[in-house]
Design a protein around this motif. Structure first.
Motif, PDB file in Angstrom:
ATOM      1  N   ASP A 258      -3.641   3.776   8.836  1.00 40.10           N
ATOM      2  CA  ASP A 258      -2.825   4.850   9.159  1.00 40.10           C
ATOM      3  C   ASP A 258      -3.485   5.972   8.804  1.00 40.10           C
ATOM      4  N   GLU A 259      -4.709   6.342   8.788  1.00 38.49           N
ATOM      5  CA  GLU A 259      -5.455   7.462   8.555  1.00 38.49           C
ATOM      6  C   GLU A 259      -5.166   8.605   9.561  1.00 38.49           C
ATOM      7  N   ALA A 260      -4.869   8.012  10.768  1.00 36.26           N
ATOM      8  CA  ALA A 260      -4.574   9.438  11.706  1.00 36.26           C
ATOM      9  C   ALA A 260      -3.220   9.820  11.481  1.00 36.26           C
ATOM     10  N   ARG A 261      -2.316   9.014  11.162  1.00 36.11           N
ATOM     11  CA  ARG A 261      -0.779   9.849  11.003  1.00 36.11           C
ATOM     12  C   ARG A 261      -0.180   9.067  10.055  1.00 36.11           C
ATOM     13  N   GLU A 262       0.356   9.173   8.973  1.00 33.84           N
ATOM     14  CA  GLU A 262       0.830   8.661   7.640  1.00 33.84           C
ATOM     15  C   GLU A 262       2.137   7.770   8.147  1.00 33.84           C
ATOM     16  N   GLY A 263       2.042   6.628   8.002  1.00 34.64           N
ATOM     17  CA  GLY A 263       3.324   5.593   8.106  1.00 34.64           C
ATOM     18  C   GLY A 263       3.111   5.139   9.459  1.00 34.64           C
ATOM     19  N   LEU A 264       2.018   5.451  10.589  1.00 29.71           N
ATOM     20  CA  LEU A 264       1.906   4.795  11.715  1.00 29.71           C
ATOM     21  C   LEU A 264       0.545   4.017  11.632  1.00 29.71           C
ATOM     22  N   TRP A 265       0.839   2.487  11.421  1.00 27.45           N
ATOM     23  CA  TRP A 265      -0.269   1.789  11.330  1.00 27.45           C
ATOM     24  C   TRP A 265      -0.761   1.139  12.527  1.00 27.45           C
ATOM     25  N   THR A 266      -2.011   1.525  12.629  1.00 30.83           N
ATOM     26  CA  THR A 266      -2.687   1.238  13.955  1.00 30.83           C
ATOM     27  C   THR A 266      -3.999   0.254  13.875  1.00 30.83           C
ATOM     28  N   TRP A 267      -4.142  -0.741  14.831  1.00 32.61           N
ATOM     29  CA  TRP A 267      -5.200  -1.652  14.739  1.00 32.61           C
ATOM     30  C   TRP A 267      -6.608  -0.778  15.306  1.00 32.61           C
ATOM     31  N   VAL A 268      -7.828  -1.452  15.174  1.00 31.83           N
ATOM     32  CA  VAL A 268      -8.874  -0.656  15.447  1.00 31.83           C
ATOM     33  C   VAL A 268      -9.019  -0.455  16.892  1.00 31.83           C
ATOM     34  N   ASP A 269      -8.269  -1.347  17.742  1.00 30.12           N
ATOM     35  CA  ASP A 269      -8.210  -1.060  19.188  1.00 30.12           C
ATOM     36  C   ASP A 269      -7.165  -0.025  19.571  1.00 30.12           C
ATOM     37  N   ASN A 270      -6.834   0.682  18.745  1.00 29.89           N
ATOM     38  CA  ASN A 270      -5.744   1.811  18.904  1.00 29.89           C
ATOM     39  C   ASN A 270      -4.310   1.183  19.289  1.00 29.89           C
ATOM     40  N   THR A 271      -3.872  -0.222  19.286  1.00 28.57           N
ATOM     41  CA  THR A 271      -2.675  -0.601  19.565  1.00 28.57           C
ATOM     42  C   THR A 271      -1.835  -0.403  18.047  1.00 28.57           C
ATOM     43  N   GLN A 272      -0.545  -0.300  18.265  1.00 33.60           N
ATOM     44  CA  GLN A 272       0.388  -0.070  17.067  1.00 33.60           C
ATOM     45  C   GLN A 272       0.646  -1.424  16.515  1.00 33.60           C
ATOM     46  N   LEU A 273       1.025  -1.464  15.151  1.00 35.27           N
ATOM     47  CA  LEU A 273       1.060  -2.592  14.451  1.00 35.27           C
ATOM     48  C   LEU A 273       2.959  -2.729  14.880  1.00 35.27           C
ATOM     49  N   THR A 274       3.199  -3.948  15.205  1.00 33.45           N
ATOM     50  CA  THR A 274       4.754  -4.030  15.821  1.00 33.45           C
ATOM     51  C   THR A 274       5.500  -4.769  14.803  1.00 33.45           C
ATOM     52  N   THR A 275       4.857  -5.376  13.720  1.00 31.45           N
ATOM     53  CA  THR A 275       5.454  -6.260  12.787  1.00 31.45           C
ATOM     54  C   THR A 275       5.253  -5.992  11.541  1.00 31.45           C
ATOM     55  N   ALA A 276       6.245  -6.217  10.534  1.00 27.90           N
ATOM     56  CA  ALA A 276       6.014  -5.817   9.165  1.00 27.90           C
ATOM     57  C   ALA A 276       5.958  -7.383   8.461  1.00 27.90           C
ATOM     58  N   GLU A 277       5.920  -8.371   9.344  1.00 31.70           N
ATOM     59  CA  GLU A 277       6.060  -9.771   8.706  1.00 31.70           C
ATOM     60  C   GLU A 277       5.065 -10.142   7.462  1.00 31.70           C
ATOM     61  N   TYR A 278       3.795  -9.588   7.803  1.00 31.46           N
ATOM     62  CA  TYR A 278       2.824 -10.013   6.829  1.00 31.46           C
ATOM     63  C   TYR A 278       2.366  -9.177   5.626  1.00 31.46           C
ATOM     64  N   TRP A 279       3.176  -7.900   5.546  1.00 32.71           N
ATOM     65  CA  TRP A 279       3.100  -6.888   4.422  1.00 32.71           C
ATOM     66  C   TRP A 279       3.558  -7.981   3.124  1.00 32.71           C
ATOM     67  N   HIS A 280       2.766  -7.526   2.063  1.00 32.06           N
ATOM     68  CA  HIS A 280       3.467  -7.976   0.768  1.00 32.06           C
ATOM     69  C   HIS A 280       4.601  -7.213   0.212  1.00 32.06           C
ATOM     70  N   PRO A 281       5.458  -7.736  -0.511  1.00 33.97           N
ATOM     71  CA  PRO A 281       6.849  -7.195  -0.816  1.00 33.97           C
ATOM     72  C   PRO A 281       6.412  -5.725  -1.467  1.00 33.97           C
ATOM     73  N   ASP A 282       7.076  -4.763  -0.907  1.00 34.42           N
ATOM     74  CA  ASP A 282       7.097  -3.445  -1.421  1.00 34.42           C
ATOM     75  C   ASP A 282       5.851  -2.795  -1.017  1.00 34.42           C
ATOM     76  N   GLU A 283       5.203  -3.275   0.046  1.00 30.87           N
ATOM     77  CA  GLU A 283       3.942  -2.755   0.616  1.00 30.87           C
ATOM     78  C   GLU A 283       4.148  -2.369   2.199  1.00 30.87           C
ATOM     79  N   PRO A 284       3.518  -1.362   2.836  1.00 30.33           N
ATOM     80  CA  PRO A 284       2.577  -0.368   2.147  1.00 30.33           C
ATOM     81  C   PRO A 284       3.275   0.617   1.037  1.00 30.33           C
TER      82      PRO A 284
END
Length: 321
Positions: A258-284
């Motif tokens: 989310d270097e380009a915009r804080e809180g907007l997590w994006t993959w290296v192919d410029n697609t946005q992350l659509t699920t929070a399923e795999y984040w560790h609890p209290d992350e990010p």
């Protein structure tokens, strides 16, 4: 009778006119006397004004003379002032030069004081070094005396080394044979890799090839390595792919930021992350200090961390299904 009445009327008119003109005459006489008095007063005032005018004229001439003198004095004072300004500027320059020289002398004095203070330490160090050199000299003398014995020992060791060299030569020949066999097996690996659809050193899963580094780098350096290999940092798109990735059992970079915009997590192919399923609890939870995604220590969850941290990484590129 009419003439008598007319005479009476005329006499009355004459008497009235006489009285009128007498009163007018008296008034005029009184006005004349007042005017004469006023004239005399004006004449006296005129004479006083003339005297005042003459005095003022004399004062004006004196003031003009004083003004001229003051103007001359002012010009002389202006010249003196300008000279004083020039002298002041020269003195200021001299003062600044003296201040600079004083500061340089103070620095030189401080340096000399520091060097003087260091001299006892340097002297003690030299004395200690001299004593150490004396000890070293004594040791060298003793070692020189031991050299004949050491020479004999070295001769014996040389003979033993020659025997070891012969043994190593024999082992080298055996290793060369093993190397040739391994080279032949290595040459066969590309053909095996072609059958799997992935280059040597890459693992295949579904329609992708995965490469796990054995060194650690920053997130940007890791991505550049993946690009150089024809892929990019891994993009995790399903639970099955996440389960496959965790079999590597290595804390590693993934292609999420989310270097380009804080809180907007994006993959290296410029697609946005659509699920929070795999984040560790209290992350990010790192805010602007932690802008890159990684596989967590339990290998089954993600967390954010500083992009300048050094970690292994996982590359991904597509293969034939």
């Amino acid at each position: 009778m009419c003439l008598g009445l007319l005479s009476v009327l005329l006499l009355s008119g004459i008497i009235g006119l006489y009285l009128y003109y007498d009163r007018v005459y008296n008034n005029l006489t009184e006005d004349r006397d007042q005017l004469q008095t006023s004239y005399n007063n004006l004449t006296e005032d005129r004479d006083q004004l003339q005297t005042s005018y003459n005095n003022l004229t004399e004062d004006r001439d004196q003031l003009q003379t004083s003004y001229n003198n003051l103007t001359e004095d002012r010009d002389q004072l202006q010249t003196s002032y300008n000279n004083l300004i020039a002298e002041r500027d020269q003195l200021q320059t001299s003062y600044n030069n003296l201040i600079e020289e004083r500061d340089q002398l103070q620095t030189s004095y401080n340096n000399l004081t520091e060097e003087r203070d260091q001299l006892p330490t340097s002297y003690n160090n030299l004395t200690e070094e001299r004593d150490q050199l004396q000890t070293s000299y004594n040791n060298l003398t003793e070692e020189r005396d031991q050299l004949p014995t050491s020479y004999n020992n070295l001769t014996e060791e040389r003979d033993q080394l020659q025997t070891s060299y012969n043994n190593l030569t024999e082992e080298r020949d055996q290793l060369q044979t093993s190397y040739n066999n391994l080279t032949e097996e290595r040459d066969q690996l590309p053909r095996r890799a072609e059958r799997s659809g992935c280059p040597v050193g890459w693992r295949k899963f579904d329609c992708s090839c995965y490469f796990l580094s054995i060194v650690s780098k920053t997130w940007e350096e890791s991505r550049q390595d993946c690009l150089n290999r024809g892929g990019d940092l891994v993009i995790i798109q399903s639970r099955e792919e996440q389960d496959h990735i965790k079999t590597f059992k290595v804390m590693s970079w993934i292609g999420l930021t989310d270097e380009a915009r804080e809180g907007l997590w994006t993959w290296v192919d410029n697609t946005q992350l659509t699920t929070a399923e795999y984040w560790h609890p209290d992350e990010p939870n790192g805010g602007r200090e932690e802008n890159c995604g990684m596989i967590q220590m339990n290998y089954d969850a993600w967390n954010d961390t500083s992009c300048s941290a050094a970690l292994p990484w996982i590359c991904e590129k597509y293969a034939y299904c």
